[in-house]
Motif scaffolding. Structure first.
Motif, PDB file in Angstrom:
ATOM      1  N   ALA A   1     -15.052   3.529   9.329  1.00 19.16           N
ATOM      2  CA  ALA A   1     -15.514   3.481   8.045  1.00 19.16           C
ATOM      3  C   ALA A   1     -15.516   4.896   7.535  1.00 19.16           C
ATOM      4  CB  ALA A   1     -17.033   3.076   8.160  1.00 19.16           C
ATOM      5  N   LYS A   2     -15.082   5.920   8.374  1.00 17.74           N
ATOM      6  CA  LYS A   2     -15.040   7.238   7.983  1.00 17.74           C
ATOM      7  C   LYS A   2     -16.314   7.943   7.528  1.00 17.74           C
ATOM      8  CE  LYS A   2     -10.104   7.188   6.488  1.00 17.74           C
ATOM      9  NZ  LYS A   2      -9.932   5.822   7.026  1.00 17.74           N
ATOM     10  N   ARG A   3     -17.274   7.447   8.394  1.00 17.80           N
ATOM     11  CA  ARG A   3     -18.591   8.032   8.014  1.00 17.80           C
ATOM     12  C   ARG A   3     -19.311   8.702   9.108  1.00 17.80           C
ATOM     13  NH1 ARG A   3     -22.165   5.033   7.655  1.00 17.80           N
ATOM     14  NH2 ARG A   3     -21.449   2.990   8.256  1.00 17.80           N
TER      15      ARG A   3
ATOM     16  N   VAL B   1     -20.630  -1.860   8.585  1.00 19.27           N
ATOM     17  CA  VAL B   1     -19.886  -0.549   8.618  1.00 19.27           C
ATOM     18  C   VAL B   1     -18.429  -0.636   8.543  1.00 19.27           C
ATOM     19  CG1 VAL B   1     -21.823   0.479   9.881  1.00 19.27           C
ATOM     20  CG2 VAL B   1     -19.720  -0.564  11.148  1.00 19.27           C
TER      21      VAL B   1
ATOM     22  N   LYS C   1     -26.601  13.696   8.539  1.00 18.87           N
ATOM     23  CA  LYS C   1     -27.851  13.208   8.048  1.00 18.87           C
ATOM     24  C   LYS C   1     -28.896  13.102   9.106  1.00 18.87           C
ATOM     25  CE  LYS C   1     -26.047  10.527   4.081  1.00 18.87           C
ATOM     26  NZ  LYS C   1     -26.016   9.472   3.408  1.00 18.87           N
TER      27      LYS C   1
ATOM     28  N   ASN D   1     -20.844  12.134   8.304  1.00 19.30           N
ATOM     29  CA  ASN D   1     -22.070  11.812   7.167  1.00 19.30           C
ATOM     30  C   ASN D   1     -23.282  11.220   8.119  1.00 19.30           C
ATOM     31  OD1 ASN D   1     -21.725  12.096   4.677  1.00 19.30           O
ATOM     32  ND2 ASN D   1     -21.327  10.176   4.107  1.00 19.30           N
ATOM     33  N   VAL D   2     -23.138  10.322   8.895  1.00 21.27           N
ATOM     34  CA  VAL D   2     -24.324   9.713   9.657  1.00 21.27           C
ATOM     35  C   VAL D   2     -25.021  10.930  10.561  1.00 21.27           C
ATOM     36  CG1 VAL D   2     -25.251   8.097  11.544  1.00 21.27           C
ATOM     37  CG2 VAL D   2     -23.459   7.519   9.650  1.00 21.27           C
TER      38      VAL D   2
ATOM     39  N   ILE E   1     -18.253   3.678  13.368  1.00 23.15           N
ATOM     40  CA  ILE E   1     -18.551   4.671  12.339  1.00 23.15           C
ATOM     41  C   ILE E   1     -17.105   5.438  11.877  1.00 23.15           C
ATOM     42  CG2 ILE E   1     -19.817   6.750  11.688  1.00 23.15           C
ATOM     43  CD1 ILE E   1     -22.099   5.879  13.442  1.00 23.15           C
ATOM     44  N   SER E   2     -16.525   5.573  12.890  1.00 21.79           N
ATOM     45  CA  SER E   2     -15.276   6.293  12.454  1.00 21.79           C
ATOM     46  C   SER E   2     -14.310   5.454  11.689  1.00 21.79           C
ATOM     47  CB  SER E   2     -14.633   6.857  13.771  1.00 21.79           C
ATOM     48  OG  SER E   2     -15.392   7.486  14.621  1.00 21.79           O
TER      49      SER E   2
ATOM     50  N   GLU F   1     -27.460   5.333   3.777  1.00 25.62           N
ATOM     51  CA  GLU F   1     -25.846   5.082   3.803  1.00 25.62           C
ATOM     52  C   GLU F   1     -25.842   3.599   2.924  1.00 25.62           C
ATOM     53  OE1 GLU F   1     -22.905   6.145   5.856  1.00 25.62           O
ATOM     54  OE2 GLU F   1     -24.391   7.912   5.367  1.00 25.62           O
TER      55      GLU F   1
ATOM     56  N   LYS G   1     -26.988   0.791   3.855  1.00 30.40           N
ATOM     57  CA  LYS G   1     -26.464  -0.471   4.852  1.00 30.40           C
ATOM     58  C   LYS G   1     -27.414  -1.044   5.372  1.00 30.40           C
ATOM     59  CE  LYS G   1     -22.023   0.746   4.399  1.00 30.40           C
ATOM     60  NZ  LYS G   1     -21.235  -0.167   3.621  1.00 30.40           N
TER      61      LYS G   1
END
Length: 418
Positions: free
Chosen positions: A70-72, A417, A79, A75-76, A67-68, A399, A401
């Protein structure tokens, strides 16, 4: 001809049902023998619990890395927490309404209630201790205790640290990847003997508790299961519809896991399998691992419904009168306090005692519910599993995904991701 003559092995769900039926009959017809079968359930539970921490920790680490990259991550995480709090708060409000309208608990005799069942159980939750416990002073102690919150915290920061050292992290990540594959294989071996564990648990429980408690407090049990059903077949489908999640397909895909949790009274038994099943359903590996594990501490929908209805049972039992301010305070109190259930021994009972104390009610009503907790815990646990199957799919949907099973294989799905 040889293949045609072979009997097809029944599915895991059918095997669990058969084990449950035989265990129930044995516990009812021969209580002495049924009580001796507890060790089979304990062996099965130990087998599963042996694998949970060694599996969950590397899953969290790899999830954070993916996740990191993908720089998300922010966000995840945001949420997930927003979803957990909104949904559980709504379930608490809904259950308060059900408890008030049904008047569950009203009219029961309470003169002879004993508080002996509450001996040794704390009557409050120390939030300072709870918060401090999230950051472990000794991570090895957290691993030994199987305490998920500090393990998740350590895993998150290790994952972030591995991202910062870039290529140097590759040997560690490759090791964790291979380790996870081995752990999932162990889980498959453990799940294969689940019917025997369920047989042992139910034989012991029926022999120990019998059916008299269920009959005497049938009112609360019935309303509890009606509330569980409303959430599972009305509220969650509406959430699924709102996020365009194929909810009933998901329910079918994870039904055997929910049944296993129902039979054993433990949602941790199916945690590794649930993560694996969600990945096959179309949820990216990182989202499935992170959101599901986090949900086991912060997204306990079944526990939220049960504790709220139980509080209303005690309120109605004593004829207490609540005004609008009391209800608002109770919603806020339960929303916060139910998030700590997973980290507290006898968590649901502690929440009930804390709530009763908050409302100025005696603990006898809580003791009455403890005596039948076995019957309502099964549904509460299964609903926790259903809610934690839905949450990762919702987050993956937001997302962009989520790819339904059959469109991509598991490896491709886990790479989404990146």
């Amino acid at each position: 001809m040889e293949k045609r003559g072979q009997l097809k092995r029944p599915s895991l769900m059918i095997q669990v049902v058969i084990g449950a039926v035989i265990g129930t009959l044995l516990g009812y017809l021969s209580p002495a023998v049924g009580m001796e079968m507890e060790f089979l359930g304990t062996l099965f539970m130990n087998f599963i619990q042996m694998v949970i921490v060694p599996l969950i920790f590397p899953l969290i680490v790899l999830a954070i890395v993916e996740i990191s990259k993908a720089k998300r991550f922010g966000n995840v995480a945001f949420k997930s927490f927003a979803y957990f709090f909104v949904v559980t708060t709504f379930l608490i409000v809904l259950t308060l309404i059900i408890g008030a309208l049904s008047n569950v608990g009203n009219g029961l005799l309470i003169d002879s209630i004993s508080t002996e069942a509450l001996d040794g159980i704390a009557n409050s939750i120390d939030f300072r201790t709870f918060i401090l416990g999230i950051i472990p002073s000794n991570v090895f102690q957290a691993f030994a205790d199987g305490n998920l919150l500090p393990i998740i915290f350590f895993g998150i920061f290790l994952g972030i640290s591995l991202v910062t050292i870039q290529e140097k992290a590759k040997p560690v990540l490759d090791f964790f990847d291979a380790w996870i594959s081995a752990m999932f294989k162990m889980v498959n071996y453990a799940i294969a003997v689940a019917p025997i564990g369920v047989f042992g648990f139910l034989a012991y429980d029926v022999a120990t508790y019998g059916v008299s408690n269920l009959l005497s407090l049938g009112q609360f049990v019935i309303w509890a299961y009606l509330a569980y059903a409303v959430v599972a077949f009305v509220v969650y489908p509406i959430i699924g519809l709102g996020f365009k999640v194929p909810y009933f397909s998901l329910l079918k895909e994870t039904s055997d896991l929910s049944l296993l949790a129902f039979s054993t009274g433990s949602s941790s038994v199916v945690l590794p399998s649930l993560i694996d099943r969600l990945k096959k359903f179309g949820v990216p590996s990182s989202v499935a691992s992170f959101v599901t594990t986090l949900g086991y501490s912060f997204n306990l929908g079944g526990a939220a419904v049960y504790t709220t209805l139980a509080v209303m049972f005690v309120v109605n039992l004593y004829g207490a009168s609540l005004n609008v301010t009391d209800y608002i305070a109770l919603v806020f109190f339960l929303t916060i306090i139910t998030k700590s259930i997973a980290a507290v021994p006898s968590g649901a009972v502690v929440v009930l005692l804390a709530s009763a104390t908050q409302l100025g009610l005696p603990p006898q009503g809580v003791a009455l519910l403890v005596s039948i907790d076995f019957f309502v815990n099964a549904g509460r646990t299964a609903l926790n599993v259903v809610g934690n199957a839905l949450a990762p799919v919702v987050i993956a949907k937001t997302e962009g995904k989520f790819v339904p099973s059959g469109v991509l294989n598991e490896k491709e799905s886990s790479n989404l991701v990146k």
